[in-house]
Design an enzyme around this catalytic site. Structure first.
Site, mmCIF file in Angstrom:
data_model
loop_
_atom_site.group_PDB
_atom_site.id
_atom_site.type_symbol
_atom_site.label_atom_id
_atom_site.label_comp_id
_atom_site.label_asym_id
_atom_site.label_seq_id
_atom_site.Cartn_x
_atom_site.Cartn_y
_atom_site.Cartn_z
ATOM 1 N N CYS A 58 7.839 -1.417 2.034
ATOM 2 C CA CYS A 58 8.371 -0.882 1.030
ATOM 3 C C CYS A 58 9.450 -0.058 1.236
ATOM 4 C CB CYS A 58 7.282 -0.220 0.115
ATOM 5 S SG CYS A 58 6.117 -1.400 -0.709
ATOM 6 N N THR B 157 1.296 3.629 2.157
ATOM 7 C CA THR B 157 1.908 3.722 3.273
ATOM 8 C C THR B 157 2.627 2.480 3.762
ATOM 9 O OG1 THR B 157 -0.339 2.986 4.199
ATOM 10 C CG2 THR B 157 0.177 5.496 4.053
ATOM 11 N N SER B 158 3.190 1.793 2.882
ATOM 12 C CA SER B 158 3.739 0.636 3.069
ATOM 13 C C SER B 158 4.923 0.655 4.095
ATOM 14 C CB SER B 158 3.851 -0.447 2.105
ATOM 15 O OG SER B 158 4.899 -1.372 2.299
ATOM 16 N N ASN B 159 5.177 0.034 5.186
ATOM 17 C CA ASN B 159 6.328 -0.060 5.940
ATOM 18 C C ASN B 159 7.366 -0.868 5.313
ATOM 19 O OD1 ASN B 159 5.252 1.349 8.022
ATOM 20 N ND2 ASN B 159 4.165 -0.583 8.799
ATOM 21 N N ALA C 223 0.718 -1.119 0.006
ATOM 22 C CA ALA C 223 -0.070 0.067 -0.058
ATOM 23 C C ALA C 223 0.805 1.264 0.062
ATOM 24 C CB ALA C 223 -0.912 -0.023 1.209
#
Ligand SMILES: *Cc1c(COP(=O)(O)O)cnc(C)c1O
Length: 332
Positions: A82, A78-80, A76
């Protein structure tokens, strides 16, 4: 087939290990029942910390061994995962491209998204999470046509290699436990794409058999998480010829603590994030740890985790996501 020898598996040491393991004194006093300790994997080091950094030690070592030029991964907006991937790639000089879908929380340039931009990684936006994998495959093909070797990291880095990070984690807490002369009865942690839980379940059998492990679901799909843990566990055991006798009862995923769904800023989560900040000076994230802590407090309060037990809570990071939830925190 190779035998399992954790020390001999290629790994990049980019994490600050061991992460601290400390008593949450004021929370323990506040609850007045079980003793609550926290394992600070929000302090693993890269990109403000988090659990993906542990997985990436093994995944990126594999990427380098395979002569990869570009790492692709998805999540997503807001992915941690990524963000941590992009940061770890920067450190070893690998290109990184992210396939990011719209988040439930909007798309202000803050938190993880801002950090992705500072890292200057290439971002491919898609509308829906169901579009990400296909887009990633297409991008990989284009890169191959250009003569590059892409390395695909699936959602959350949750593969048998990624799980190694949390097998090592279990060894680490067994060692810390011994140093502290104390046995933990329970390990409670948020579970999502299942790689962390798979590593924990495997590592428990190898290094800490007496601990009970409890995953707290952070969105719909308990059955899918369990199936995914089973899949990673069996691929892992096949790879390293292990037979650790892992049963269905070893894979616990508890539901009912995530509000309306994944990423939903539930009132319980907001209250608990504030409570832990105010009691301990520790910030939990709104998507994973805030909700896992709602679960932990409920289990302790209702004595499903018995009085006087020693409970270890895994703080798996994700702090920068708080900034994407600024509205939710200022309203409630
Ligand atoms: C990804 C993530 C999790 C869940 O880990 P999985 O291995 O995907 O189950 C938990 N907490 C944070 C902060 C995460 O970023």
């Amino acid at each position: 087939m190779p035998k399992f020898d954790l020390e001999s598996i290629p790994r990049i040491n980019h994490c600050l290990l061991p992460t601290p393991l400390i008593l949450m004194e004021r929370l323990t006093e506040h609850l007045g029942k079980a003793n609550v300790f926290v394992k600070r994997d929000d302090l693993t080091g890269m990109a403000f910390g988090g659990n993906k950094n542990r997985k990436l030690e093994f995944l990126l070592a594999d990427a380098l061994l395979k002569g990869s030029h570009v790492v692709l991964t998805e999540g997503a907006l807001t992915s941690n995962h990524c963000l941590q991937t992009a940061a770890c790639c920067a450190r070893i000089g690998l290109d990184c491209e992210l396939i990011l879908s719209d988040s439930v929380i909007g798309d202000q340039i803050t938190g993880n998204i801002l950090l992705d931009q500072i890292l200057d990684v290439k971002i491919h936006r898609v509308k829906s999470s169901s579009d990400r994998k296909q887009r990633m495959e297409e991008i990989a093909e284009v890169l191959q046509d250009e003569g590059k070797v892409p390395y695909i990291i699936p959602t959350g880095g949750s593969t048998k290699l990624g799980a190694l990070g949390y097998v090592l984690f279990m060894k680490e807490i067994a060692e810390q436990s011994e140093e502290m002369n104390l046995t933990f009865d329970y390990l409670v942690f948020p579970t999502g794409s299942a790689g962390t839980q798979a590593g924990i379940v495997l590592g428990k059998k190898l290094y800490y058999p007496e601990i009970e492990t409890m995953g707290i679901g952070v969105g719909d799909g308990r059955e899918e998480v369990i199936a995914e843990v089973q899949k990673i566990v069996s691929e892992f055991q096949e790879e390293w010829s292990l037979d650790l006798a892992i049963r269905d009862t070893d894979i616990v995923v508890l539901e009912g603590y995530y509000g309306q769904g994944y990423g939903d800023p539930s009132k319980d989560m907001i209250d608990v994030v504030k409570l832990i900040a105010q009691l301990e000076g520790i910030f939990l994230d709104p998507v994973y740890n805030g909700k896992a802590m709602v679960g932990l407090i409920d289990l302790i309060s209702h004595e499903e985790i018995p009085v006087d037990s020693n409970v270890l809570f895994l703080h798996s990071g994700g702090g920068p996501a708080i900034f994407s939830y600024a509205d939710a925190f200022s309203k409630k």
